[in-house]
Design an enzyme around this catalytic site. Structure first.
Site, PDB file in Angstrom:
ATOM      1  N   PHE A  22     -30.388  35.468  30.125  1.00 44.13           N
ATOM      2  CA  PHE A  22     -30.572  36.001  28.765  1.00 44.13           C
ATOM      3  C   PHE A  22     -31.891  35.578  28.129  1.00 44.13           C
ATOM      4  O   PHE A  22     -32.393  36.221  27.217  1.00 44.13           O
ATOM      5  CB  PHE A  22     -29.408  35.532  27.851  1.00 44.13           C
ATOM      6  CG  PHE A  22     -29.580  34.124  27.326  1.00 44.13           C
ATOM      7  CD1 PHE A  22     -30.387  33.871  26.213  1.00 44.13           C
ATOM      8  CD2 PHE A  22     -28.976  33.039  27.952  1.00 44.13           C
ATOM      9  CE1 PHE A  22     -30.565  32.570  25.740  1.00 44.13           C
ATOM     10  CE2 PHE A  22     -29.158  31.734  27.491  1.00 44.13           C
ATOM     11  CZ  PHE A  22     -29.955  31.505  26.382  1.00 44.13           C
ATOM     12  N   LYS A  61     -29.647  43.581  37.730  1.00 39.49           N
ATOM     13  CA  LYS A  61     -28.460  43.286  36.904  1.00 39.49           C
ATOM     14  C   LYS A  61     -28.940  42.361  35.784  1.00 39.49           C
ATOM     15  O   LYS A  61     -29.071  41.155  35.970  1.00 39.49           O
ATOM     16  CB  LYS A  61     -27.398  42.597  37.773  1.00 39.49           C
ATOM     17  CG  LYS A  61     -25.962  42.795  37.326  1.00 39.49           C
ATOM     18  CD  LYS A  61     -25.650  42.346  35.929  1.00 39.49           C
ATOM     19  CE  LYS A  61     -25.504  40.850  35.805  1.00 39.49           C
ATOM     20  NZ  LYS A  61     -25.313  40.379  34.412  1.00 39.49           N
ATOM     21  N   SER A 103     -28.526  29.644  35.341  1.00 37.32           N
ATOM     22  CA  SER A 103     -28.119  28.238  35.375  1.00 37.32           C
ATOM     23  C   SER A 103     -27.905  27.786  36.827  1.00 37.32           C
ATOM     24  O   SER A 103     -27.625  28.606  37.704  1.00 37.32           O
ATOM     25  CB  SER A 103     -26.820  28.069  34.585  1.00 37.32           C
ATOM     26  OG  SER A 103     -25.809  28.845  35.189  1.00 37.32           O
ATOM     27  N   CYS A 152     -36.558  27.517  30.542  1.00 40.72           N
ATOM     28  CA  CYS A 152     -36.347  26.604  31.668  1.00 40.72           C
ATOM     29  C   CYS A 152     -37.524  25.670  31.856  1.00 40.72           C
ATOM     30  O   CYS A 152     -37.479  24.769  32.672  1.00 40.72           O
ATOM     31  CB  CYS A 152     -36.105  27.400  32.936  1.00 40.72           C
ATOM     32  SG  CYS A 152     -37.561  28.315  33.433  1.00 40.72           S
ATOM     33  N   GLU A 202     -28.710  19.395  31.049  1.00 37.88           N
ATOM     34  CA  GLU A 202     -29.488  20.475  30.417  1.00 37.88           C
ATOM     35  C   GLU A 202     -28.756  20.940  29.164  1.00 37.88           C
ATOM     36  O   GLU A 202     -27.608  21.392  29.242  1.00 37.88           O
ATOM     37  CB  GLU A 202     -29.667  21.657  31.377  1.00 37.88           C
ATOM     38  CG  GLU A 202     -30.456  22.785  30.731  1.00 37.88           C
ATOM     39  CD  GLU A 202     -30.677  24.000  31.629  1.00 37.88           C
ATOM     40  OE1 GLU A 202     -29.739  24.423  32.331  1.00 37.88           O
ATOM     41  OE2 GLU A 202     -31.805  24.532  31.608  1.00 37.88           O
TER      42      GLU A 202
HETATM   43  P1  NAD Z   1     -26.286  32.161  33.547  1.00 41.08           P
HETATM   44  O1  NAD Z   1     -26.319  31.428  34.824  1.00 41.08           O
HETATM   45  O2  NAD Z   1     -25.113  32.000  32.668  1.00 41.08           O
HETATM   46  O3  NAD Z   1     -26.417  33.754  33.810  1.00 41.08           O
HETATM   47  C1  NAD Z   1     -27.440  34.288  34.634  1.00 41.08           C
HETATM   48  C2  NAD Z   1     -26.975  35.628  35.193  1.00 41.08           C
HETATM   49  O4  NAD Z   1     -25.805  35.429  36.002  1.00 41.08           O
HETATM   50  C3  NAD Z   1     -26.589  36.656  34.145  1.00 41.08           C
HETATM   51  O5  NAD Z   1     -27.038  37.914  34.559  1.00 41.08           O
HETATM   52  C4  NAD Z   1     -25.069  36.596  34.119  1.00 41.08           C
HETATM   53  O6  NAD Z   1     -24.500  37.829  33.725  1.00 41.08           O
HETATM   54  C5  NAD Z   1     -24.742  36.276  35.567  1.00 41.08           C
HETATM   55  N1  NAD Z   1     -23.499  35.507  35.746  1.00 41.08           N
HETATM   56  C6  NAD Z   1     -22.887  34.687  34.849  1.00 41.08           C
HETATM   57  N2  NAD Z   1     -21.789  34.123  35.402  1.00 41.08           N
HETATM   58  C7  NAD Z   1     -21.700  34.578  36.666  1.00 41.08           C
HETATM   59  C8  NAD Z   1     -20.790  34.348  37.749  1.00 41.08           C
HETATM   60  N3  NAD Z   1     -19.736  33.532  37.625  1.00 41.08           N
HETATM   61  N4  NAD Z   1     -21.011  34.987  38.926  1.00 41.08           N
HETATM   62  C9  NAD Z   1     -22.063  35.812  39.069  1.00 41.08           C
HETATM   63  N5  NAD Z   1     -22.956  36.073  38.075  1.00 41.08           N
HETATM   64  C10 NAD Z   1     -22.789  35.468  36.896  1.00 41.08           C
HETATM   65  O7  NAD Z   1     -27.643  31.779  32.772  1.00 41.08           O
HETATM   66  P2  NAD Z   1     -28.074  32.147  31.279  1.00 41.08           P
HETATM   67  O8  NAD Z   1     -27.220  31.394  30.315  1.00 41.08           O
HETATM   68  O9  NAD Z   1     -28.198  33.629  31.129  1.00 41.08           O
HETATM   69  O10 NAD Z   1     -29.557  31.571  31.251  1.00 41.08           O
HETATM   70  C11 NAD Z   1     -29.880  30.237  30.939  1.00 41.08           C
HETATM   71  C12 NAD Z   1     -30.055  29.414  32.200  1.00 41.08           C
HETATM   72  O11 NAD Z   1     -31.045  29.993  33.037  1.00 41.08           O
HETATM   73  C13 NAD Z   1     -30.549  27.992  31.910  1.00 41.08           C
HETATM   74  O12 NAD Z   1     -29.877  27.110  32.745  1.00 41.08           O
HETATM   75  C14 NAD Z   1     -32.027  28.058  32.278  1.00 41.08           C
HETATM   76  O13 NAD Z   1     -32.602  26.818  32.630  1.00 41.08           O
HETATM   77  C15 NAD Z   1     -31.985  29.001  33.434  1.00 41.08           C
HETATM   78  N6  NAD Z   1     -33.280  29.634  33.674  1.00 41.08           N
HETATM   79  C16 NAD Z   1     -33.974  29.214  34.768  1.00 41.08           C
HETATM   80  C17 NAD Z   1     -35.220  29.751  35.019  1.00 41.08           C
HETATM   81  C18 NAD Z   1     -36.017  29.289  36.199  1.00 41.08           C
HETATM   82  O14 NAD Z   1     -37.043  29.880  36.470  1.00 41.08           O
HETATM   83  N7  NAD Z   1     -35.595  28.269  36.916  1.00 41.08           N
HETATM   84  C19 NAD Z   1     -35.762  30.725  34.159  1.00 41.08           C
HETATM   85  C20 NAD Z   1     -35.002  31.134  33.060  1.00 41.08           C
HETATM   86  C21 NAD Z   1     -33.756  30.573  32.829  1.00 41.08           C
END
Ligand code: NAD
Length: 492
Positions: free
Chosen positions: A156, A180, A233, A288, A383
């Site tokens: 997000f 997605k 995450s 991140c 985090e």
């Molecule tokens: P998230 O892991 O909750 O969701 C990421 C994606 O996975 C979304 O599209 C979501 O719909 C999908 N998703 C959620 N639950 C799932 C499941 N059980 N099975 C399969 N898909 C699922 O992350 P978020 O809250 O959207 O984003 C924040 C996180 O992303 C933070 O931890 C941040 O550090 C990380 N992030 C990392 C980077 C990087 O480059 N390392 C960059 C941006 C964000």
């Protein structure tokens, strides 16, 4: 106050399949704007049957697109650049509306996406493969080939930028791309999808499937999907990595972070004050690459005063945006209370900041500075993903680097100093994929690649730049001999 325009009625989120926008029939979801808590969008998730249909169309499109010469594919990307620059204000509005960023932050994210696009455009001149006579009359050649259908699942916190890390490169390399987007911020995908259509991308080369877990799993499981990229995450990155890898797929899953800043007594207070305050408050700490733990080495009171002065001058809704959900604000508020109970002192309390007038229904938290944080406590290890920085007091660089090294994550680490030799000590010792010197958010710029290590990444390679090319393509090795040689030597 950022002038975020709220639509009169909720925007309907659909899916881009075979070049057409179609509604889903999976579970219903709503998108609330973090600015005011109002529902600004809604949609029905893409159910498994529709995912399968969409990927069949993507697979058919990948055959023609993959066989189109690189220079022709690139001409679509030139058009896309013009369209994104023309529409940057409109798309920034949508990103801010559904994500809560300030308009300036939304625009900066799209500009970074355009930088990746420019790198993809440059591949037609840079990525020549290679050919050489390795023995008399025998030639070896590298030929880069697309994989077919690839998928990306995005978070997000950067609804436009993170998808744009991979969209231009993977598509320019000849793949059909299944995206997605986050179910918290899917509206931006409608605008990016339209921009690709207008740029002349053939139907089916970009597929956008909105939804949650069922949609993600159906995409990963489809046999035509050859590679899976993920950003989010660490918990979900691990799940996605295991699922895709168990099916023998190529997978690169970027996870969460807990980034450290090493602050040395000789650091310039103005540079450190601005760099560190902007790092932990930018995008309301939902980055991140945001600073999360400040390892304060020795007497750094002047610098800490400068960080506090800049952070406390911020106005919510103007200098800093909102938090993604009400639940996340509650989680962050509780984390501050827990840190205090664990012995930390609150130097700046973001819970006391005022929501912008008329936006009291939104999800707000001001900059928060926790001091004397125990390095073993949650505030130092977990985090939080909000505008909170935890100051851990240490006596030496070695002590600082021990704490940094012991953390599970490995996205970013920065040092603030005026001494090059001390800076090098930190750079060498840091257990992070991206390291900064006097930079609060050490994001590499194209063509340098983006990617962490340790628990911040599952898989190999990086997600952007030069190191991403071999992930989004295969390198075929061709050895050719046309003439028979009288003087036979090795391989001739
Ligand atoms: P998230 O892991 O909750 O969701 C990421 C994606 O996975 C979304 O599209 C979501 O719909 C999908 N998703 C959620 N639950 C799932 C499941 N059980 N099975 C399969 N898909 C699922 O992350 P978020 O809250 O959207 O984003 C924040 C996180 O992303 C933070 O931890 C941040 O550090 C990380 N992030 C990392 C980077 C990087 O480059 N390392 C960059 C941006 C964000």
């Amino acid at each position: 106050m950022n002038d975020i325009q709220v639509p009169e009625k909720a925007i309907q989120v659909s899916h881009l399949i075979g070049g057409e926008w179609v509604p889903g029939s999976g579970s219903q979801y709503n998108i609330e704007s973090p600015y005011n808590g109002e529902v600004v969008g809604s949609g029905k998730a893409c159910e498994s049957a529709l995912v399968n249909k969409a990927i069949e169309k993507a697979s058919a499109a990948s055959k023609t697109w993959g066989a189109t010469p690189l220079k022709e594919r690139t001409s679509v990307m030139f058009n896309l650049r013009e369209i994104l620059l023309r529409d940057i204000d409109k798309i920034s509005q949508i990103v801010s509306l559904e994500n809560g960023k300030t308009l300036g932050e939304s625009k900066a994210g799209i500009m970074k996406g355009i930088e990746v696009l420019e790198y993809a455009i440059s591949l037609q001149n840079l990525d020549q493969g290679g050919r050489m006579e390795v023995s008399r009359g025998v030639f070896c050649e590298y030929r880069r080939e697309p994989l077919g259908v690839i998928a990306n699942i995005t978070p997000f916190n950067f609804p436009a930028m993170v998808p744009m890390w991979t969209l231009p490169i993977a598509i320019t390399l000849g793949n059909a791309y299944v995206w997605k987007p986050s179910d918290k911020t899917p509206i931006t995908s409608l605008y990016i999808g339209e921009a690709f259509k207008e740029a002349g991308l053939p139907a089916g080369v970009l597929t956008i499937l909105n939804g949650g877990v069922e949609t993600v799993n159906s995409i990963i499981d489809h046999k035509e999907v050859k590679a899976v990229g993920f950003v989010g995450s660490s918990k979900i990155a691990g799940l996605v990595y295991s699922r895709a890898a168990a099916l023998g797929k190529r997978v690169l899953a970027l996870g969460g972070a807990k980034n450290h800043i090493v602050l040395l007594p000789d650091a310039d207070p103005e540079i450190a004050g601005r760099g560190i305050a902007d790092s932990f408050t930018g995008c309301a700490g939902q980055r991140c690459m945001a600073a999360s733990v400040l390892l304060a080495v020795g007497d750094v009171e002047k610098q800490i005063a400068a960080i506090k002065k800049r952070a406390e001058s911020m106005t919510l809704g103007l200098d800093m945006g909102a938090i993604i959900t009400k639940e996340q604000v509650e989680f962050l508020n509780a984390a501050i209370s827990k840190a205090e109970a664990a012995g930390a002192t609150i130097l700046l309390d973001g819970r006391k900041f005022k929501a912008p007038a008329g936006k009291e229904g939104g999800f707000w938290l001001g900059p928060t500075i926790l001091d004397n944080v125990d390095p073993k406590s949650e505030a130092s290890k977990v985090e939080l993903f909000g505008p909170i920085i935890s100051i851990v007091r240490v006596a030496s660089i070695s002590e600082a680097m021990k704490i940094e090294n012991e953390n599970d994550y490995g996205n970013a680490c920065s040092v603030f100093t005026t001494n090059g030799s001390l800076a090098e000590k930190v750079v060498s010792a840091a257990s992070a994929g991206m390291v900064g010197v006097n930079i609060g958010v050490p994001v590499p710029r194209e063509p340098f690649s983006f990617g962490g290590i340790n628990h911040s990444k599952f898989g190999h390679g990086d997600i952007t730049g030069t190191n991403s090319l071999n992930f989004w393509s295969d390198m075929k090795k061709i050895t050719t001999k046309w003439e028979s040689q009288k003087d036979s030597n090795w391989m001739s």
